[in-house]
Design a protein around this motif. Structure first.
Motif, PDB file in Angstrom:
ATOM      1  N   GLU A  68      37.850  37.269  44.299  1.00 30.08           N
ATOM      2  CA  GLU A  68      38.439  37.499  42.988  1.00 30.08           C
ATOM      3  C   GLU A  68      39.937  37.211  43.021  1.00 30.08           C
ATOM      4  O   GLU A  68      40.667  37.743  43.852  1.00 30.08           O
ATOM      5  CB  GLU A  68      38.204  38.947  42.550  1.00 30.08           C
ATOM      6  N   LEU A 123      42.245  38.092  40.965  1.00 28.13           N
ATOM      7  CA  LEU A 123      43.097  39.249  40.692  1.00 28.13           C
ATOM      8  C   LEU A 123      43.255  40.115  41.926  1.00 28.13           C
ATOM      9  O   LEU A 123      44.331  40.649  42.191  1.00 28.13           O
ATOM     10  CB  LEU A 123      42.499  40.066  39.541  1.00 28.13           C
ATOM     11  N   ALA A 124      42.171  40.248  42.672  1.00 26.76           N
ATOM     12  CA  ALA A 124      42.231  41.082  43.872  1.00 26.76           C
ATOM     13  C   ALA A 124      43.168  40.455  44.901  1.00 26.76           C
ATOM     14  O   ALA A 124      43.915  41.168  45.581  1.00 26.76           O
ATOM     15  CB  ALA A 124      40.835  41.239  44.454  1.00 26.76           C
ATOM     16  N   GLY A 141      45.632  38.690  44.125  1.00 24.68           N
ATOM     17  CA  GLY A 141      46.959  38.907  43.536  1.00 24.68           C
ATOM     18  C   GLY A 141      47.553  40.248  43.939  1.00 24.68           C
ATOM     19  O   GLY A 141      48.749  40.342  44.246  1.00 24.68           O
ATOM     20  N   VAL A 142      46.724  41.278  43.967  1.00 28.11           N
ATOM     21  CA  VAL A 142      47.218  42.606  44.345  1.00 28.11           C
ATOM     22  C   VAL A 142      47.745  42.573  45.772  1.00 28.11           C
ATOM     23  O   VAL A 142      48.842  43.049  46.059  1.00 28.11           O
ATOM     24  CB  VAL A 142      46.089  43.667  44.253  1.00 28.11           C
ATOM     25  N   GLU A 200      50.926  40.718  46.038  1.00 30.78           N
ATOM     26  CA  GLU A 200      52.013  41.522  45.472  1.00 30.78           C
ATOM     27  C   GLU A 200      52.468  42.597  46.462  1.00 30.78           C
ATOM     28  O   GLU A 200      53.663  42.776  46.686  1.00 30.78           O
ATOM     29  CB  GLU A 200      51.516  42.161  44.171  1.00 30.78           C
ATOM     30  N   TYR A 201      51.487  43.289  47.044  1.00 32.57           N
ATOM     31  CA  TYR A 201      51.823  44.341  47.998  1.00 32.57           C
ATOM     32  C   TYR A 201      52.527  43.754  49.228  1.00 32.57           C
ATOM     33  O   TYR A 201      53.430  44.362  49.790  1.00 32.57           O
ATOM     34  CB  TYR A 201      50.566  45.095  48.438  1.00 32.57           C
ATOM     35  N   PRO A 224      40.219  50.511  43.966  1.00 38.30           N
ATOM     36  CA  PRO A 224      41.591  50.001  44.046  1.00 38.30           C
ATOM     37  C   PRO A 224      42.445  50.867  44.965  1.00 38.30           C
ATOM     38  O   PRO A 224      42.249  52.059  45.032  1.00 38.30           O
ATOM     39  CB  PRO A 224      42.068  50.111  42.601  1.00 38.30           C
ATOM     40  N   PHE A 225      43.377  50.241  45.641  1.00 40.59           N
ATOM     41  CA  PHE A 225      44.226  51.000  46.563  1.00 40.59           C
ATOM     42  C   PHE A 225      45.684  50.872  46.131  1.00 40.59           C
ATOM     43  O   PHE A 225      46.059  49.978  45.387  1.00 40.59           O
ATOM     44  CB  PHE A 225      44.044  50.512  47.994  1.00 40.59           C
TER      45      PHE A 225
END
Lengths: 359, 243
Positions: B9, B11-12, B14-15, B18-19, B99-100
């Motif tokens: 995914e 978006l996943a 992307g997280v 970002e982190y 989500p974390f």
């Protein structure tokens, strides 16, 4: 007796039968001893009505105390015979008493001559009628029991359906919910507006699915609203990978379907189809009404490598849908699924019912 | 530190990206959207750390870890997988539940940093545990360099032991896999695969007939004509099944 008298119509029919028997008895008396009809009627009808209640109540308690199919059928027969004979003799003595009262009036239209033949006839008739009352009670008791059992069965079926739906809801929740929350978490920094949209879709989806009750059918249009919420959420997760084609035939959206009957199919299509395809694919939902039949189909592409391995998940959900369809429509509904080349399809046929038909 | 992000995914991914941007010393060398890409990227780029989703198309996270080897370390991520959670519970290796939070992610990253070099064994153990979850095996994965062969169990004709390897015969080809015979036998469907000899497992569906080879030994003739020896205990087993 209590069961019979519990319905007014039942009581009326019961009394009518006894009244008829009374008339018959009067007719017999008239023919046998050349008594005027009025006298015979005045003698027989009150006696029969009285016996209707006496034998009726007595037999009711005997029937209750010795239910059919009890451990000792011999005892039951003995009790009934004794009770019948005793009632027969009691009836005869009451008949003599009543005739005595009638004779006391001294009028020409009242009182008859009770011959020994008539006495024997009355006792025999008393025993037979007692048997008749007992048989009637057993019939009513069995009928009531069958009706109660049917009622209970219906209730438990309804409860089972409700439980099934609840299970279905919890089944979708965890996987779908956590993935969606992860998407929202990603969107909050990347695209806050999209995050909000997704939160709203998620809320709408859960609100609608929670509002559905197992025994109330929804229109296919309503079910499709739920599915569209679901797909909108999955669309955010999968992006371009998830394409949806929806074809609603004329009149199909108004048809009634059991709630959440299509949703699991669409969920499966995403979970077992799109999820395993790196390039994604198209989930196709079609519904059309052909006369009195509603046909719905959901197809999705499958990955060659994965399909043979991870198709087990398909089975449980589909069997569940099949059971629910059978519960709602018996043999009138059918579901078939299968793989053809690189796509997996589920076809449902069910009676096309709309709310106007009162079903 | 060189990192590969694997998640189907966008978006996943992307997280994670970002982190990771909070950490200056980290370099994202690749992002993969499926298992095949991941195996290829991991073997070719040999990163220090792989951030690996469990549910993915083609190959799942465990299969990727199994194929790509235990030279790198993995942080697994899943949204909801009871088996994964169970597997993780028994091992100290780090995992993330989607989500974390950034905080949780940083913790996992710090944990991975301090255990540089270690953890390979734990991954192996966990992968083995996890691969037992979907027994019997419906397909066998074989890595050939950066390439992955996926062979459906139905298509496997026979398996031959070769020291520490097994040679898998399927549709006229043979593949070498680094696994012990006994382990593979335990993973396959016992109804379908029969060990007829110390060095041979056969797919019953592909056996054409049994022949007497010598006075007191037998051989299984497969549909493609190949001939496999049968041991004495193997003969007892296959005799009951073939009838």
């Amino acid at each position: 007796m209590l069961e019979i008298s519990s319905s007014r119509r039942g009581l009326a029919i019961y009394l009518l039968v006894w009244l008829f028997l009374g008339c018959a008895l009067a007719g017999v008396i008239r023919v046998a001893s050349d008594t005027p009809l009025v006298n015979a009627l005045l003698f027989a009808i009150p006696l029969n009505v009285l016996y209707a209640f006496a034998a009726g109540y007595s037999a009711y308690y005997v029937c209750r105390a010795y239910p059919l199919g009890g451990p000792r059928p011999g005892q039951l027969a003995l009790v009934l015979t004794v009770a019948g004979v005793v009632s027969g003799f009691l009836w005869l003595s009451i008949a003599n008493l009543w005739n005595g009262l009638c004779l006391l009036l001294g009028a020409t239209w009242s009182g008859i001559v009770i011959t020994s033949q008539l006495s024997v006839l009355m006792v025999v008739l008393g025993v037979l009628l007692y048997g008749f009352a007992a048989a009637l009670h057993y019939l009513v008791i069995e009928f009531v029991r069958a009706k109660n059992a049917e009622q209970r069965e219906l209730e438990s079926l309804l409860m089972a359906q409700e439980a099934e739906l609840r299970m279905l809801r919890t089944q979708i929740d965890p996987h779908f919910l956590f993935n969606s929350l992860n998407s929202i978490s990603a969107l909050t920094s990347q695209d806050p507006k999209a995050a909000r949209r997704m939160t709203l879709e998620l809320a709408s989806f859960f609100r609608q699915s929670l509002g559905m009750e197992a025994h109330k059918k929804v229109t296919l249009g309503e079910e499709m609203i739920l599915i569209r919420h679901f797909l909108a959420i999955e669309q955010v997760r999968f992006g371009e990978r998830l394409q949806v084609v929806e074809v609603m035939g004329e009149g199909a959206a108004e048809c009634l379907v059991p709630p959440m009957i299509i949703q699991p199919l669409v969920e499966n299509a995403v979970k077992h189809g799109i999820c395993n395809m790196p390039e994604g694919g198209t989930v196709r939902i079609t519904a059309r009404r052909a006369g009195s039949i509603l046909q719905i189909s959901v197809t999705n592409p499958v990955d060659e490598d994965m399909s043979s391995i991870r198709s087990e998940g398909h089975g449980i959900g589909l069997t569940n849908v099949r059971q629910r369809l059978a519960g709602a429509y018996k043999h009138e509904a059918g579901i078939h699924w299968g793989r053809q080349d690189n796509s997996f399809g589920v076809d449902i046929t069910m009676p096309a019912q709309t709310s106007e038909q009162g079903e | 530190m060189r990192i590969i992000i694997v998640d189907d995914e966008m978006l996943a991914r992307g997280v994670v990206r970002e982190y990771l941007s909070e950490h200056a010393d980290v370099e994202i060398v690749a992002e993969c959207a499926n298992g095949f890409e991941a195996v290829k990227a991991i073997t070719e780029l040999s990163p220090d750390l792989v951030f690996l989703d469990i549910q993915m198309p083609k190959l799942d996270g465990f299969e990727v870890a199994e194929l790509a080897g235990s030279k790198t370390r993995y942080i697994f991520a899943t949204a909801f997988d009871q088996y994964a959670i169970k597997a993780f519970e028994f091992h100290a290796l780090d995992y993330l539940l989607k989500p974390f939070s950034q905080q949780r992610f940083d913790q996992a990253l710090a944990h991975a940093r301090t255990n540089l070099g270690a953890g390979g064994e734990a991954v192996e153990k966990m992968v083995r545990e996890a691969s037992g979850r979907s027994r019997p095996l419906g397909r066998v994965l074989i890595r050939d360099g950066a390439k992955v062969h996926v062979i459906n169990a139905d298509k496997i004709e026979s398996i031959e032991a070769q020291d520490d390897y097994v040679q898998i015969h399927s549709e006229g080809k043979s593949y070498l896999k680094n696994q012990s015979m006994t382990e593979l036998e335990g993973q396959l469907d016992a109804e379908q695969f029969l060990r007829i000899h110390r060095s041979y497992i056969v797919n019953i569906a592909h056996v054409a007939r049994i022949e007497q080879a010598t006075k007191d030994s037998y051989a299984a003739i497969l549909k493609d004509g190949s001939k496999l020896p049968i041991s004495r205990t193997g003969y007892q087993k296959i005799k009951t099944v073939m009838q």
